[in-house]
Design a protein around this motif. Structure first.
Motif, PDB file in Angstrom:
ATOM      1  N   LYS A 194       0.932  -1.197   0.227  1.00  0.00           N
ATOM      2  CA  LYS A 194       0.142   0.209  -0.303  1.00  0.00           C
ATOM      3  C   LYS A 194       1.015   0.972   0.339  1.00  0.00           C
ATOM      4  CE  LYS A 194      -4.324   1.809   1.928  1.00  0.00           C
ATOM      5  NZ  LYS A 194      -4.341   2.690   3.527  1.00  0.00           N
ATOM      6  N   GLU A 195       1.887   1.299   0.689  1.00  0.00           N
ATOM      7  CA  GLU A 195       2.502   2.375   0.937  1.00  0.00           C
ATOM      8  C   GLU A 195       4.330   2.051   0.319  1.00  0.00           C
ATOM      9  OE1 GLU A 195       2.672   5.104   4.013  1.00  0.00           O
ATOM     10  OE2 GLU A 195       0.375   4.798   4.071  1.00  0.00           O
ATOM     11  N   ASN A 196       4.068   1.102  -0.191  1.00  0.00           N
ATOM     12  CA  ASN A 196       6.027   0.639  -0.952  1.00  0.00           C
ATOM     13  C   ASN A 196       6.498   2.033  -0.473  1.00  0.00           C
ATOM     14  OD1 ASN A 196       7.845   0.576  -3.096  1.00  0.00           O
ATOM     15  ND2 ASN A 196       7.187  -2.342  -1.919  1.00  0.00           N
ATOM     16  N   PRO A 197       7.988   2.085  -0.059  1.00  0.00           N
ATOM     17  CA  PRO A 197       8.795   3.470  -0.096  1.00  0.00           C
ATOM     18  C   PRO A 197       8.912   3.586  -2.013  1.00  0.00           C
ATOM     19  CG  PRO A 197       9.727   2.110   1.142  1.00  0.00           C
ATOM     20  CD  PRO A 197       8.113   1.449   0.543  1.00  0.00           C
ATOM     21  N   THR A 198       9.185   2.139  -2.434  1.00  0.00           N
ATOM     22  CA  THR A 198      10.062   2.485  -3.756  1.00  0.00           C
ATOM     23  C   THR A 198       8.890   2.888  -5.107  1.00  0.00           C
ATOM     24  OG1 THR A 198      11.490   0.810  -3.318  1.00  0.00           O
ATOM     25  CG2 THR A 198      11.911   1.561  -5.616  1.00  0.00           C
ATOM     26  N   PHE A 199       7.885   2.026  -4.610  1.00  0.00           N
ATOM     27  CA  PHE A 199       6.784   1.826  -6.009  1.00  0.00           C
ATOM     28  C   PHE A 199       5.274   3.009  -5.783  1.00  0.00           C
ATOM     29  CE2 PHE A 199       8.220  -2.474  -7.688  1.00  0.00           C
ATOM     30  CZ  PHE A 199       9.635  -2.087  -7.927  1.00  0.00           C
ATOM     31  N   VAL A 200       5.513   3.471  -5.086  1.00  0.00           N
ATOM     32  CA  VAL A 200       4.495   4.621  -4.130  1.00  0.00           C
ATOM     33  C   VAL A 200       5.189   5.844  -3.750  1.00  0.00           C
ATOM     34  CG1 VAL A 200       2.023   4.512  -3.285  1.00  0.00           C
ATOM     35  CG2 VAL A 200       2.922   2.373  -3.803  1.00  0.00           C
ATOM     36  N   LEU A 201       5.804   5.348  -2.670  1.00  0.00           N
ATOM     37  CA  LEU A 201       6.069   6.866  -2.105  1.00  0.00           C
ATOM     38  C   LEU A 201       6.985   7.626  -2.775  1.00  0.00           C
ATOM     39  CD1 LEU A 201       6.117   6.062   1.435  1.00  0.00           C
ATOM     40  CD2 LEU A 201       4.287   7.182   0.292  1.00  0.00           C
ATOM     41  N   VAL A 202       7.702   6.898  -3.653  1.00  0.00           N
ATOM     42  CA  VAL A 202       8.882   7.307  -4.676  1.00  0.00           C
ATOM     43  C   VAL A 202       9.841   8.077  -3.872  1.00  0.00           C
ATOM     44  CG1 VAL A 202       9.992   8.468  -6.794  1.00  0.00           C
ATOM     45  CG2 VAL A 202       7.795   7.562  -6.615  1.00  0.00           C
ATOM     46  N   LEU A 203      10.492   7.320  -1.849  1.00  0.00           N
ATOM     47  CA  LEU A 203      11.605   7.562  -1.533  1.00  0.00           C
ATOM     48  C   LEU A 203      12.245   7.310  -1.897  1.00  0.00           C
ATOM     49  CD1 LEU A 203       9.542   8.487   1.890  1.00  0.00           C
ATOM     50  CD2 LEU A 203      10.276  10.146   0.059  1.00  0.00           C
ATOM     51  N   GLY A 204      13.927   7.475  -1.349  1.00  0.00           N
ATOM     52  CA  GLY A 204      15.315   6.249  -1.404  1.00  0.00           C
ATOM     53  C   GLY A 204      15.013   6.386  -3.306  1.00  0.00           C
ATOM     54  N   ALA A 205      15.214   7.322  -3.651  1.00  0.00           N
ATOM     55  CA  ALA A 205      15.801   7.124  -5.225  1.00  0.00           C
ATOM     56  C   ALA A 205      16.769   7.077  -5.885  1.00  0.00           C
ATOM     57  CB  ALA A 205      14.661   7.765  -5.820  1.00  0.00           C
ATOM     58  N   CYS A 206      17.989   7.525  -4.951  1.00  0.00           N
ATOM     59  CA  CYS A 206      19.459   7.574  -5.055  1.00  0.00           C
ATOM     60  C   CYS A 206      19.879   6.024  -5.200  1.00  0.00           C
ATOM     61  CB  CYS A 206      19.940   8.629  -4.230  1.00  0.00           C
ATOM     62  SG  CYS A 206      20.056   9.771  -4.679  1.00  0.00           S
ATOM     63  N   PRO A 207      20.132   5.652  -4.159  1.00  0.00           N
ATOM     64  CA  PRO A 207      19.773   3.869  -4.021  1.00  0.00           C
ATOM     65  C   PRO A 207      19.466   3.250  -4.936  1.00  0.00           C
ATOM     66  CG  PRO A 207      19.198   4.405  -2.228  1.00  0.00           C
ATOM     67  CD  PRO A 207      19.080   5.590  -2.807  1.00  0.00           C
ATOM     68  N   THR A 208      18.593   3.210  -5.008  1.00  0.00           N
ATOM     69  CA  THR A 208      17.434   2.588  -6.148  1.00  0.00           C
ATOM     70  C   THR A 208      17.538   2.229  -7.313  1.00  0.00           C
ATOM     71  OG1 THR A 208      15.653   3.571  -4.712  1.00  0.00           O
ATOM     72  CG2 THR A 208      14.959   2.234  -6.736  1.00  0.00           C
ATOM     73  N   LEU A 209      17.853   3.638  -7.688  1.00  0.00           N
ATOM     74  CA  LEU A 209      18.520   4.037  -9.304  1.00  0.00           C
ATOM     75  C   LEU A 209      20.253   3.457  -9.597  1.00  0.00           C
ATOM     76  CD1 LEU A 209      17.073   7.267 -10.059  1.00  0.00           C
ATOM     77  CD2 LEU A 209      16.913   4.984 -10.703  1.00  0.00           C
ATOM     78  N   ALA A 210      20.981   3.544  -8.250  1.00  0.00           N
ATOM     79  CA  ALA A 210      22.855   3.478  -8.280  1.00  0.00           C
ATOM     80  C   ALA A 210      22.712   2.588  -8.335  1.00  0.00           C
ATOM     81  CB  ALA A 210      23.137   4.422  -7.907  1.00  0.00           C
TER      82      ALA A 210
END
Lengths: 191, 198
Positions: B13-29
């Motif tokens: 429901k509040e998935n940090p990566t797909f819904v909130l889009v938080l912490g995108a730097c490590p996610t991409l890198a």
């Protein structure tokens, strides 16, 4: 020549947002209008140069002599948070017009991972004081460049149609991907 | 909210990566290979678990005005622990993740959860929230990393999926591929969310 290398590498070849993935949050969050992105960029240039200047002294004159290099993360993030506060207070008193223009962006910078990231990278690359400050400012200029380009594209995109499912973050990310692809063309520019 | 809901909140429901889009730097890198996703996810989950616990424990003793600084010190402490432990025991992963290990400290997911959840709830719920968010983040970046590894290198977790002669799209391991894959995965996630209403 050495400084030219550092500057070109930091701004174009290893662009902080599009190649190193630092500062993605403000990149996606503040890049709606060209005007605001220039403001944000200017604030970042200022803070990043200052942060690299101060963390250089912290690292070489406090952490190394005391042999507590492992305290780097804690001390750097506290110094940056403190620095942003101080800059905000001084700017408010000394240069009200500047504060009017940049003030609202300053608190956002503490959580901009590019500032901490570049400070750590500068110590890892063992830059001296001047190199470190040049590296910091050039990186921030690269950040501004990416932000402004992105804002320009997004302003145009408001007027064009794209699939509903791509609205918001997906279309921004795909656009950033294409921008990053364009920047890859610069690799190999500097040896 | 029941304890189970607190835990599963972060997964979908509040998935940090797909819904909130938080912490995108490590996610991409770091998502160039599926193993990196697991390593980064585990490190972040560890920090999230303990920082949520400590913030919930200390919430009555931290003055409101300095709470953000206090949270940052708590988070930075655990990040330093992770940093030293990974350097000692998994040097290979530590080397690939590089600067993104110390940068967990400015990962908005962690400060966000301390501010939005842990400081308002008791310890057990804060721990569950930290665990749920951490696992949600780990799953999401591992999925992203698997897609990129499959398209770019033809493997998942270093296990070959396509035949050796097949041409892979190297671009998906390079920076542009990170942005593009992440963008399309969010779009797919949104569509699934609208369809199945979770």
């Amino acid at each position: 020549m050495e400084f030219v290398n550092i500057i070109i590498l930091a701004i174009i070849v290893n662009n902080v947002v599009l190649a190193q993935f630092l500062g993605i949050c403000p990149f996606l969050g503040v890049s709606n209008k060209v005007g605001t992105s220039i403001g944000m960029g200017a604030a970042v240039v200022f803070v990043m140069a200052l942060a690299n200047f101060v963390t250089y002294f912290i690292y070489y004159f406090v952490l190394i002599p005391l042999h507590i290099e492992f305290m780097q993360t804690i001390s750097f993030i506290l110094v940056i948070a403190f620095l942003v506060q101080v800059v905000e207070i001084i700017m408010k008193k000394a240069a009200p017009p500047l504060y009017q223009a940049l003030g609202i962006y300053l608190p956002l910078i503490t959580t901009n991972c590019a500032v901490l990231g570049i400070a750590i990278l500068a110590t890892q690359k063992q830059f001296n004081l001047i190199q470190s400050v040049v590296y910091g400012s050039a990186t921030a200029v690269g950040f501004t460049l990416a932000l402004v380009l992105m804002a320009g594209i997004r302003e145009q995109m408001e007027l064009t149609g794209y699939p509903k499912g791509m609205k918001g973050f997906p279309i921004s990310l795909v656009t950033a991907g294409l921008l990053s692809l364009a920047f890859m063309g610069f690799s190999g520019l500097v040896k | 909210m029941s304890s189970l809901k607190v835990f599963t909140n972060g997964l979908l429901k509040e998935n940090p990566t797909f819904v909130l889009v938080l912490g995108a730097c490590p996610t991409l890198a770091v998502t160039t290979a599926a193993f990196n996703g697991i390593g980064m996810g585990a490190a972040t989950t560890f920090v999230l678990f303990f920082s949520n616990m400590l913030v919930a424990l200390l919430k009555n003793y931290i003055p409101d005005k300095v709470r953000i600084v206090a949270f940052i010190v708590i988070i930075a402490t655990f990040v330093t622990i992770v940093d030293l432990v990974m350097k000692a025991f998994v040097p290979d992963i530590y080397k690939t993740l590089g600067i993104f290990i110390p940068l967990i400290v400015v990962n908005c997911i962690i400060l966000g959860r301390a501010e939005a959840f842990a400081q308002k709830n008791d310890v057990s719920r804060a721990i569950l929230d930290g665990l749920g968010m951490g696992i949600g983040f780990t799953l999401a970046i591992t999925i992203l990393a698997s897609v990129r590894e499959l398209l770019g290198n033809g493997t998942i977790f270093n296990i070959p999926i396509v035949s050796e002669n097949a041409k892979t799209m190297l671009i998906f391991i390079l920076p542009p591929g990170a942005f593009i894959t992440y963008g399309y995965l969010i779009a797919i996630f949104n569509q699934l969310k609208a369809k199945y209403n979770f």
